[in-house]
Structures are given as C-alpha cells and as structure tokens.
Design an enzyme around this catalytic site. Sequence first.
Site, PDB file in Angstrom:
ATOM      1  N   SER A  65      -5.419  15.896  22.390  1.00  0.00           N
ATOM      2  CA  SER A  65      -5.909  15.873  23.774  1.00  0.00           C
ATOM      3  C   SER A  65      -5.334  14.762  24.637  1.00  0.00           C
ATOM      4  O   SER A  65      -5.645  14.687  25.830  1.00  0.00           O
ATOM      5  CB  SER A  65      -7.439  15.789  23.785  1.00  0.00           C
ATOM      6  OG  SER A  65      -8.003  17.017  23.398  1.00  0.00           O
ATOM      7  N   GLU A 165      -4.855  24.249  24.460  1.00  0.00           N
ATOM      8  CA  GLU A 165      -5.927  23.931  23.518  1.00  0.00           C
ATOM      9  C   GLU A 165      -6.344  25.147  22.694  1.00  0.00           C
ATOM     10  O   GLU A 165      -6.580  25.039  21.489  1.00  0.00           O
ATOM     11  CB  GLU A 165      -7.143  23.366  24.264  1.00  0.00           C
ATOM     12  CG  GLU A 165      -6.968  21.948  24.777  1.00  0.00           C
ATOM     13  CD  GLU A 165      -7.089  20.910  23.677  1.00  0.00           C
ATOM     14  OE1 GLU A 165      -7.276  21.298  22.499  1.00  0.00           O
ATOM     15  OE2 GLU A 165      -6.988  19.712  23.985  1.00  0.00           O
TER      16      GLU A 165
END
Length: 296
Positions: A65, A165
């Site tokens: 992330s 993601e």
Amino acid sequence: MRKLFYATLFSLVSFQTFAQTINELRQELNQIIKTKNATVGISIKGIEDKDTLSINGNLKAPMMSVFKFHIALTVLNKVDEGKLSLEQKIFIKKKELKEDTWSPMREDYPEGNMYLTLDKLLRYTVSHSDNNGCDILIDLVGGAKEVQKFINKQGIKDFVIKVNEDQMKTWKNLYVNTTTPLATTDLLEKFYNGQVLKETTTKYLYQIMVETSRGLTWMKAGLPENTELAHRTGISGTNDANLRVAMNDIGIAKLPNGKHFILSVYLKEITESQKDTEKIIADIAKATWDYFVAKK
C-alpha cells in the site's frame, strides 16, 4: 601558511567526526537488522542538511500500500491541471466496495451507490489505506499505466506499477508492484520541495499523510509522542509457511529544530512475527531520530 594548515586540519577533523557519527548510525542499523529473518532496505536523507545513508538502498521491494502515495500524487497532478477537483463528487457503486479487503469506506457506506468528494476519497485511501478507494482512484486517473508514466516523469526510474489492490489478492501479484528505498526517498524529497505538485496540493497531501491512522506501532512508535510524521505504510498477508512478502513504512519526520528527515524502510521475505517486524521498523526510526537530534 600556518593558519591555512590549521584550518585544513580542523576541517579534516570535523569531517572525520561527522563521518564517524554517520558510520555509528550505520553500525547501529546493521545491528538492528542483522539477525532478523527478513531482507531489509533502508534509505535516509536529511532534507535541509543533506545527510544520506542507505543499506540495501537498491533493494527491489514489493510496495504493497505504499503505492497509494504514488497514486495520490498522480491524482493531485490532475487537480493541478484542472482536470479534477477536490470538491467534485464521485459516484461510488456498490459493486466497487468489495467485501474481502480492507475498506473503512465500505464499513461507513456498506450499501454504496452514493457520492463522495474526491477529497473524501483521497482521505480514505491515503490516511486510512482504503483498498477499494485506491482502486477507484487508479481507474479515475486512467489506470496503472498513467501512474507509471507520471512517476517516471519525475525522474523516478526504479518504480513499477501494474496491478491494483484487488489484483494483489493473488499471491504472485504481491511481487509485481516494486520500487527501491533510494527511489522512494528521492520522490519524497522532490514532493516535499514542491517539485512534483503545486504548493496547495503539496501541503494537502502532506497533511493527510500526517493524519494517517495506520502503522501506529511501526515507524511512528520509534519517534517521540506527537512528532509530526507524514507517512505511508504497506503490508502483505502471510502464506501457509508463515512467509510475509513485505512490510514497509516511508515518511518525512519533523525534528524539534524544524528541520526534516526522510526515512524509507522496506522489508521483504519476512518470517518474523508481525509484532517483531513492527519493532524492527520502530527501532530503525528511533536510531535515525536520535542521530538527527544529536547532530550539531
């Protein structure tokens, strides 16, 4: 001639003292990481004083992330260009709020099919590491290729983004998006110095990175309470063999004297527990803080 000799001697002694100090920090960092079951990459730079140190600075590290920082830069560049606005409303479809992922936004709006401002979407993504928000932003700027192009345009070559993601739910895809500690520090410095975004958007992104709610026991735990830290974290899950692909924390810390240092820490192929891995990052941050605070 004698004055010149003594001036040169003093200069050499001062340099050696400084070099020993930075070497002591290197030794301390090596002590922290040498027995750990992980490959660790570290890059440190004083923004104002230009002190630099790296250990495995060219480590090709999975970002996790951390790439939300790069995505936010790309989004805010489009704000600078007038193609997007922080006040504009974006329709969030229910199907975009995927269930099996980290998403405070989904927790707040489980039914979806509502509008959020771009500002709100960025805050979910950057401050709270929302994975659904991240993928919506990637689509908003035109896909991962647009992020790749914009970051490369900043002179950052050691950077690859190809998957979002949702695609990183596949184990092999966790290794696809990569950068290096040195490339990260370079980008953070350019960002802080206003070389990537306009002044307003630079201050905006810096502030929402300061407000991050993630990784409080990582880099932040190694710094004194209430230290201003603008950072972005990233972590993978583990497989059946207890292998964690990566755990990262990158940021800009403000010192008591008003100066700043950049710290980029990437760990890959980790078999330490999450708690012990967090402590590695915290200990690296503490050692770095202590070095800069003690500097005259």
